[in-house]
Design an enzyme around this catalytic site. Structure first.
Site, PDB file in Angstrom:
ATOM      1  N   ASP A 488       0.831  -1.205   0.000  1.00  0.00           N
ATOM      2  CA  ASP A 488       0.000   0.000   0.000  1.00  0.00           C
ATOM      3  C   ASP A 488       0.862   1.250   0.000  1.00  0.00           C
ATOM      4  O   ASP A 488       0.513   2.252  -0.600  1.00  0.00           O
ATOM      5  CB  ASP A 488      -0.957   0.004   1.196  1.00  0.00           C
ATOM      6  CG  ASP A 488      -0.241  -0.114   2.530  1.00  0.00           C
ATOM      7  OD1 ASP A 488       0.857  -0.706   2.579  1.00  0.00           O
ATOM      8  OD2 ASP A 488      -0.775   0.373   3.549  1.00  0.00           O
ATOM      9  N   ARG A 492       5.479   4.153   6.040  1.00  0.00           N
ATOM     10  CA  ARG A 492       5.117   3.988   7.439  1.00  0.00           C
ATOM     11  C   ARG A 492       5.223   2.520   7.872  1.00  0.00           C
ATOM     12  O   ARG A 492       5.558   1.641   7.061  1.00  0.00           O
ATOM     13  CB  ARG A 492       3.707   4.523   7.689  1.00  0.00           C
ATOM     14  CG  ARG A 492       2.602   3.714   7.031  1.00  0.00           C
ATOM     15  CD  ARG A 492       1.250   4.398   7.236  1.00  0.00           C
ATOM     16  NE  ARG A 492       0.175   3.677   6.596  1.00  0.00           N
ATOM     17  CZ  ARG A 492      -0.863   4.269   6.012  1.00  0.00           C
ATOM     18  NH1 ARG A 492      -0.933   5.587   5.950  1.00  0.00           N
ATOM     19  NH2 ARG A 492      -1.817   3.546   5.476  1.00  0.00           N
ATOM     20  N   ASP A 493       4.870   2.263   9.106  1.00  0.00           N
ATOM     21  CA  ASP A 493       4.973   0.892   9.618  1.00  0.00           C
ATOM     22  C   ASP A 493       3.778   0.075   9.127  1.00  0.00           C
ATOM     23  O   ASP A 493       2.932  -0.349   9.892  1.00  0.00           O
ATOM     24  CB  ASP A 493       5.040   0.908  11.155  1.00  0.00           C
ATOM     25  CG  ASP A 493       3.825   1.571  11.789  1.00  0.00           C
ATOM     26  OD1 ASP A 493       2.948   2.047  11.047  1.00  0.00           O
ATOM     27  OD2 ASP A 493       3.759   1.611  13.033  1.00  0.00           O
ATOM     28  N   GLU A 494       3.729  -0.100   7.823  1.00  0.00           N
ATOM     29  CA  GLU A 494       2.637  -0.869   7.232  1.00  0.00           C
ATOM     30  C   GLU A 494       3.192  -1.663   6.056  1.00  0.00           C
ATOM     31  O   GLU A 494       3.519  -2.816   6.198  1.00  0.00           O
ATOM     32  CB  GLU A 494       1.485   0.059   6.820  1.00  0.00           C
ATOM     33  CG  GLU A 494       0.262  -0.743   6.393  1.00  0.00           C
ATOM     34  CD  GLU A 494      -1.038   0.000   6.617  1.00  0.00           C
ATOM     35  OE1 GLU A 494      -1.033   1.138   7.067  1.00  0.00           O
ATOM     36  OE2 GLU A 494      -2.091  -0.616   6.313  1.00  0.00           O
ATOM     37  N   ASP A 501      -5.885  -2.591  -2.963  1.00  0.00           N
ATOM     38  CA  ASP A 501      -4.974  -1.639  -3.591  1.00  0.00           C
ATOM     39  C   ASP A 501      -4.389  -2.262  -4.861  1.00  0.00           C
ATOM     40  O   ASP A 501      -4.334  -1.633  -5.918  1.00  0.00           O
ATOM     41  CB  ASP A 501      -3.832  -1.253  -2.629  1.00  0.00           C
ATOM     42  CG  ASP A 501      -4.326  -0.758  -1.264  1.00  0.00           C
ATOM     43  OD1 ASP A 501      -5.261  -1.368  -0.707  1.00  0.00           O
ATOM     44  OD2 ASP A 501      -3.765   0.223  -0.748  1.00  0.00           O
ATOM     45  N   TRP A 554     -11.576  -6.430  -1.390  1.00  0.00           N
ATOM     46  CA  TRP A 554     -10.211  -6.829  -1.020  1.00  0.00           C
ATOM     47  C   TRP A 554     -10.044  -8.305  -1.391  1.00  0.00           C
ATOM     48  O   TRP A 554      -9.299  -8.636  -2.299  1.00  0.00           O
ATOM     49  CB  TRP A 554      -9.977  -6.594   0.477  1.00  0.00           C
ATOM     50  CG  TRP A 554      -9.441  -5.223   0.786  1.00  0.00           C
ATOM     51  CD1 TRP A 554      -8.158  -4.904   1.149  1.00  0.00           C
ATOM     52  CD2 TRP A 554     -10.154  -3.976   0.725  1.00  0.00           C
ATOM     53  NE1 TRP A 554      -8.040  -3.546   1.316  1.00  0.00           N
ATOM     54  CE2 TRP A 554      -9.237  -2.949   1.067  1.00  0.00           C
ATOM     55  CE3 TRP A 554     -11.454  -3.620   0.406  1.00  0.00           C
ATOM     56  CZ2 TRP A 554      -9.598  -1.605   1.103  1.00  0.00           C
ATOM     57  CZ3 TRP A 554     -11.821  -2.275   0.438  1.00  0.00           C
ATOM     58  CH2 TRP A 554     -10.896  -1.303   0.780  1.00  0.00           C
ATOM     59  N   GLU A 755      -2.313   9.055  -0.586  1.00  0.00           N
ATOM     60  CA  GLU A 755      -3.308   8.143  -0.016  1.00  0.00           C
ATOM     61  C   GLU A 755      -4.696   8.766  -0.030  1.00  0.00           C
ATOM     62  O   GLU A 755      -5.693   8.075  -0.220  1.00  0.00           O
ATOM     63  CB  GLU A 755      -2.916   7.816   1.427  1.00  0.00           C
ATOM     64  CG  GLU A 755      -3.856   6.859   2.147  1.00  0.00           C
ATOM     65  CD  GLU A 755      -3.343   6.442   3.515  1.00  0.00           C
ATOM     66  OE1 GLU A 755      -2.515   7.175   4.092  1.00  0.00           O
ATOM     67  OE2 GLU A 755      -3.758   5.367   3.995  1.00  0.00           O
ATOM     68  N   HIS A 770       0.808   6.232  -2.174  1.00  0.00           N
ATOM     69  CA  HIS A 770      -0.192   5.169  -2.065  1.00  0.00           C
ATOM     70  C   HIS A 770      -0.820   5.074  -3.443  1.00  0.00           C
ATOM     71  O   HIS A 770      -1.410   6.034  -3.908  1.00  0.00           O
ATOM     72  CB  HIS A 770      -1.257   5.644  -1.066  1.00  0.00           C
ATOM     73  CG  HIS A 770      -1.546   4.732   0.054  1.00  0.00           C
ATOM     74  ND1 HIS A 770      -0.726   4.609   1.139  1.00  0.00           N
ATOM     75  CD2 HIS A 770      -2.590   3.888   0.288  1.00  0.00           C
ATOM     76  CE1 HIS A 770      -1.271   3.743   2.001  1.00  0.00           C
ATOM     77  NE2 HIS A 770      -2.396   3.278   1.489  1.00  0.00           N
TER      78      HIS A 770
HETATM   79  C1  RAM Z   1      -4.881   0.956   5.034  1.00  0.00           C
HETATM   80  C2  RAM Z   1      -3.936   0.602   3.951  1.00  0.00           C
HETATM   81  C3  RAM Z   1      -4.540   0.161   2.657  1.00  0.00           C
HETATM   82  C4  RAM Z   1      -5.987  -0.133   2.737  1.00  0.00           C
HETATM   83  C5  RAM Z   1      -6.393  -0.655   4.081  1.00  0.00           C
HETATM   84  C6  RAM Z   1      -7.866  -0.931   4.225  1.00  0.00           C
HETATM   85  O1  RAM Z   1      -4.237   0.924   6.261  1.00  0.00           O
HETATM   86  O2  RAM Z   1      -3.077   1.678   3.766  1.00  0.00           O
HETATM   87  O3  RAM Z   1      -4.291   1.063   1.626  1.00  0.00           O
HETATM   88  O4  RAM Z   1      -6.254  -1.085   1.738  1.00  0.00           O
HETATM   89  O5  RAM Z   1      -6.006   0.155   5.113  1.00  0.00           O
END
Ligand code: RAM
Length: 872
Positions: A488, A492-494, A501, A554, A755, A770
């Site tokens: 995504d 960040r910590d993701e 996405d 998703w 984003e 994003h």
């Molecule tokens: C966010 C992510 C992503 C999204 C989900 C639902 O944290 O960045 O882009 O698909 O949530």
């Protein structure tokens, strides 16, 4: 006067090492761009019957193929009459492990002329003899008291990166040496001091509980007569480092500490062979890398360097024996994708001394990667810190609130001396700016661009520089987020492989680059993440702490992604019908009235939509229909006719339930939102009459308030508007500069796609890289420039050229499709419209000219001119 056609410039950055330079157009039908399992000359192919594919080119119009022959080693397919073919699966005797196979394809044109091309691939292996080894983590505390530099750091319990080595005697006459290697964690291997290969962050990210990819490297030139050293540094990576937003580690997501497995296979000129493998007898110690973590960053203490540790003659008697941790090879699989590589470098556009000893560097472009800098004439023990950010707070401070717990901080403790070069190896960051502290002078610094090596296939250019910048931003977002998995965001910590996405961005990604290998690997991750009940997930690879039951839009990526890949690349093996059927049956089983209300996971709805919320059941049921309908299609393609019929009927019933529950008079869709109409129209849920009403209502909503969709509708906005005769509105959206809009971001200095439409949101949830909203990229190629394929067409066999000029004066696009090059270049002004297009051999095209004129053309180059006004 109508100007000369403009030819699209080649892609602006070196986006691939695996892409050959484009060859000149041959005079007669010739195959080129040969691939094995979607990769060019791969080492370590795991597929027992690999797909061998090619593209076609010819300078002559209508020079189309009628037949091909594939030869692999001693096996031949014989002449196969198939005018559509651009690939075939190897059908000879079982392939031997670790063996190079040369192959050739010959293609015959209608008039009997033949053209051929050659390539090769090497097989991997299923049977391993090496053991997994590691540094004993329990021993670390005793053996390496923290250095001064480390004490000053908060390093979150991260441990030094182990170095592992063995030495062995060899004789001259090595004709071939292959290193098969993987890690739980990350590895960087060395043979006699040479770095092995150019893969970064290898072996890449998979759900390591299910599958671990290995790579094969050619190390023949590195072998010596006498003592040789095979060595590697390993790091935590996704396996045992900080991964995603749940900071529990180690041992929470996958493993506790990094492990290595490797086999070096040597072949000598007398035919004898020898294997050097990880196992008993390896030694391990620590060196300069005091920790390396994907999110926190990396710390080097150059004073702890162990010079010569990867060379013969090094005294490793003070090192420990490596611990053998196991012999399980069952999860090892050959890589399906090209690795992450360093694929570009950026020089700063400005470097400013903002405080004593603190420089702020602007690279002018938001990327994923890291910084390399040279440090000169420093005393030992100086601490140089590099922090990263996508934007600034004020003029001179990094904005780091949106990194959350990703420190994204790299540290060098200098050893002193004339020049040291610092570049971390086991981390990456999402950034445009770097803040370097600890140096008075900063004169040699660059940003290294990292991404999965997906050969760039698309260029786009038009008369509006802001639209071109948008296209570039989308490409940069793709680079920065295709890092082993489609993420995504990179900062960040993701950095997770979110399925929606990827699903909405995929059509754009497929124009920009050849992502067939990348997604062939990721679809394995998606299927690995499928629950025993049949539910697809929200993220793949799966990891602990993320709700694994998939949300509408998703989880459906488990169907939508392989279907799109099949259509673009023509490889029907993308269609894993069993997994798709299990998904559709799962939703049907839990929703007997066919309105998808139950088992919707964390239902993210139309994520980040600025406008009114689309009712959740409308969204969900539309996706349910889409998944059922495409799974039926996929089953048909794979010859599973019973399933095709059953699921086709289910899709019809879901459509009926949708219409009954949510569609009112005049095609009004419950909720009256843009995304509701977009899904109903794009997923074919309405009758022609309802469609007319829905399209009109959609257009009214768009006119009223600009784009109001979140992630699940944005990719459909312009394509659906133009499919329903409103390309004027689609263009108005594209060129709009008020928020929410794409060009609002461009006007506000974006170098990647944000984003959120307007870039405003909670600081912790506001990524500037994003790609979901960048999914308009597809329409730049398919709508504005006009390169598309007909609804039933696969691998661009039936091309559609339908430029939509709007009020642009020119556009051009080149797309290296799976069949060969498709290009369009058009000019439009008061005097006329001129279009040049190239269609690859084996394809035909329908050309839609502005004003409604439709022409059918063969392969080759074509020019069309419409004269307007006085000259008409
Ligand atoms: C966010 C992510 C992503 C999204 C989900 C639902 O944290 O960045 O882009 O698909 O949530």
């Amino acid at each position: 006067m109508i100007g000369d056609a403009v030819h699209c410039a080649p892609a602006q950055t070196p986006a691939s090492r695996s892409a050959p330079a484009r060859p000149p157009v041959p005079p007669r039908l010739t195959p080129y761009g040969l691939r094995c399992e979607h990769r060019r000359t791969p080492l370590g192919v795991g597929e027992p019957r690999p797909l061998l594919s090619w593209r076609l080119a010819s300078a002559r119009a209508g020079d189309d193929p009628v037949a091909y022959e594939l030869e692999v080693g001693d096996w031949s397919s014989g002449r196969v009459e198939d005018p559509a073919a651009i690939g075939a699966v190897y059908g000879g005797p079982p392939l031997l492990p670790r063996t190079r196979y040369g192959w050739r394809v010959t293609v015959w044109a209608r008039d009997g002329a033949a053209g051929s091309a050659e390539s090769w691939f090497e097989t991997g292996q299923d049977v391993w003899q090496a053991s997994w080894i590691a540094h004993d983590p329990a021993a670390v505390a005793h053996m390496d008291p923290p250095t001064e530099g480390e004490q000053a750091l908060s390093h979150h319990g991260l441990l030094p990166c182990p170095q592992l080595r063995t030495s062995f005697e060899s004789t001259a006459g090595v004709t071939r040496a292959r290193l098969l290697i993987s890690a739980k964690g990350l590895y960087e291997a060395r043979v006699n001091g040479h770095r092995v290969g150019d893969a970064e962050l290898a072996p890449g990210w998979t759900d390591y509980r299910r599958r671990i990819q290995y790579q094969v490297h050619d190390v023949t030139p590195f072998l010596l007569d006498g003592e040789n050293v095979l060595a590697a540094t390993v790091a935590d990576g996704w396996w045992s480092g900080f991964t995603g937003f749940d900071p529990r580690r180690p041992g929470y997501h996958y493993g506790r500490f990094p492990e290595l497995i490797a086999e070096l296979h040597l072949t000598f000129d007398d035919g004898s062979t020898r294997v050097v493998a990880t196992g008993e007898g390896w030694r391990t110690g620590h060196g300069r890398v005091r920790y390396g973590d994907l999110l926190k960053g990396e710390c080097h203490d150059a004073r702890a360097e162990t010079p010569g540790w990867d060379l013969p003659g090094f005294d490793d008697s003070s090192w420990r024996p490596a611990v053998v941790t196991g012999d399980d090879h069952s999860l090892l699989v050959a890589s399906r994708d090209e690795p992450v590589r360093a694929l570009g470098e950026l020089l700063p556009i400005s470097t400013v001394l903002v405080r004593p000893g603190v420089h702020l560097v602007d690279f002018g472009q938001n990327i994923a990667g890291r910084v390399r800098l040279a440090v000169r004439d420093q005393e030992p023990g100086r601490r140089v810190t590099v922090r990263h950010g996508e934007t600034l707070d004020g003029e001179d401070r990094l904005h780091t609130a949106n990194l959350r717990t990703a420190d994204a901080t790299d540290v060098l403790i200098t050893a002193g001396g004339v020049e040291e070069v610092f570049e971390p190896r086991f981390t990456y960051h999402g950034f445009r700016y770097a803040e370097v502290s600890g140096l008075d002078r900063l004169d040699d610094i660059r940003a290294v661009v990292l991404h999965s090596d997906t050969p760039w296939t698309g260029t786009f250019d038009c008369s509006d520089p802001e639209v071109n910048r948008l296209h570039d931003n989308i490409g940069w977002g793709q680079r920065g987020n295709f890092v082993s998995v489609p993420t995504d965001c990179p900062q960040r910590d993701e950095r997770l492989g979110w399925l929606a996405d990827a699903q909405v961005f995929l059509p754009t990604a497929c124009f920009n680059a050849d992502v067939s290998g990348f997604f062939s690997k990721w679809m394995r991750d998606v299927v690995d993440a499928q629950s025993p009940e049949g539910g697809f997930s929200n993220v793949a690879p799966l990891l602990s702490g993320v709700a694994d039951e998939g949300a509408p839009g998703w989880a459906d990526a488990g169907v939508l992604v392989p279907w799109h890949l099949y259509r673009v690349y023509g490889d029907d093996r993308f269609l894993d019908v069993d997994s798709m059927v299990r998904w559709v049956d799962f939703v049907a089983r839990h929703n007997p009235d066919l309105i998808w209300r139950h088992r919707t996971g964390p239902h993210f709805a139309d994520w980040l939509a600025p406008g009114p919320a689309t009712p959740r059941e409308v969204l969900a049921t539309a996706f349910f229909h889409r998944s059922a309908a495409l799974t039926a299609e996929a089953a048909r393609v794979r010859g599973r006719h019973g399933e095709a019929e059953r699921l086709g009927a289910l899709a019809d019933r879901v459509r009926a339930a949708f219409v009954e529950a949510f569609v009112g008079d005049g095609g009004l869709v419950e909720g009256d939102t843009q995304t509701g109409y977009l899904l109903a129209l794009a997923f074919d849920l309405l009758t022609p009459e309802q469609s007319r009403g829905a399209a009109a209502r959609l257009a009214a909503l768009v006119e009223e308030s600009g784009p109001q969709t979140g992630f699940l509708g944005v990719n459909l906005l312009c394509p659906v508007l133009s499919a329903h005769g409103r390309d004027d509105l689609a263009h108005a959206l594209l060129r709009r500069t008020d928020p929410p809009s794409w060009l609002y971001q461009v006007r506000h200095g974006a170098t990647t796609v944000w984003e959120r439409w307007d870039g405003v949101g909670a600081p912790s949830m506001n990524s500037f890289n994003h790609y979901a909203f960048g999914s308009i990229g597809e329409w730049l190629y398919s709508g504005v420039a006009g390169i598309d394929q007909a609804p039933g067409s696969v691998a661009f066999r039936e091309v559609v050229i339908r430029p939509l000029p709007g009020d642009l004066s020119r556009a051009c696009a080149r797309y290296e499709s799976a069949r060969g090059l498709i290009s369009v270049s058009w000019h439009n002004d008061a005097e006329g419209f001129r279009l040049e297009t190239r269609i690859p051999p084996g394809a035909t095209a329908t050309v839609h000219l502005p004003g409604g004129d439709i022409r059918r053309v063969t392969s080759g180059d074509h020019i069309f001119e419409l004269v307007r006004g006085d000259k008409a």
